[in-house]
Design a protein around this motif. Structure first.
Motif: not given
Length: 192
Positions: A162-173, A175-186
């Motif tokens: 019943d929740k909206l969540r996300w999945e992410m690809s660290r390698s895709s981020l 490869s584009e020289r992008l990143g997210m804070s550790a909070q988003v990964y956790r």
């Protein structure tokens, strides 16, 4: 003496705004999709991701005064983004949200200013082609379709119970020289 007192007020105000933003971000994460329209929740999550986005390219579009979000699709999420247009986002400096709907053809020049591209579920068959076109441009690709990470998406919003969540690809981020804070990964349900 007055100068120091003014600095203290500014610091307290900045801290209060920061705490409010942090509380709002976590409050959004606790809201169930049936309490808020799912499309509006996807918009809130996407806007929140901008707060945690890290970009290594000093000549990036992140130096512009507006946050430009390109939306591929014309469904409920695109409509919700259109309603959010003009919102002032508090990032490193205040920036207005601009939303551009795009058909995403190869000759389309709207990409040049995009911070992110959001692909609605109705365009899920085009994710691979869109990811290929975005390659090397440092643009965040967000989708809402099962299997989107395997096609090149960086973030994928999905329902988990019943929740909206996300999945992410660290390698895709990366490869584009992008990143997210550790909070988003956790808080992601899946990181590849």
């Amino acid at each position: 003496m007055k100068r120091y007192a003014l600095r203290g007020v500014c610091c307290i105000s900045a801290v209060a705004v920061g705490v409010f933003c942090l509380f709002t971000t976590f409050a959004i994460a606790q809201v169930k999709p049936e309490q808020v329209a799912e499309a509006d929740l996807k918009v809130a999550y996407t806007i929140s991701f901008f707060k945690f986005l890290k970009h290594d390219n000093p000549k990036s579009r992140h130096t512009h005064s507006a946050v430009v979000l390109c939306v591929v699709g014309d469904g409920r999420v695109a409509d919700a983004f259109a309603r959010a247009e003009g919102l002032e986002l508090m990032l490193d400096s205040p920036r207005k949200l601009q939303v551009q709907r795009t058909s995403f053809r190869l000759e389309d020049k709207t990409l040049d200013n995009c911070w992110a591209v959001y692909v609605e579920h109705s365009n899920r068959n085009r994710i691979g082609a869109i990811a290929k076109q975005l390659r090397g441009k440092g643009i965040l690709l967000i989708c809402e379709s099962k299997g989107a990470l395997g096609k090149g998406a960086m973030l994928n919003l999905l329902r988990a119970g019943d929740k909206l969540r996300w999945e992410m690809s660290r390698s895709s981020l990366e490869s584009e020289r992008l990143g997210m804070s550790a909070q988003v990964y956790r808080n992601a349900v899946w990181v590849e």
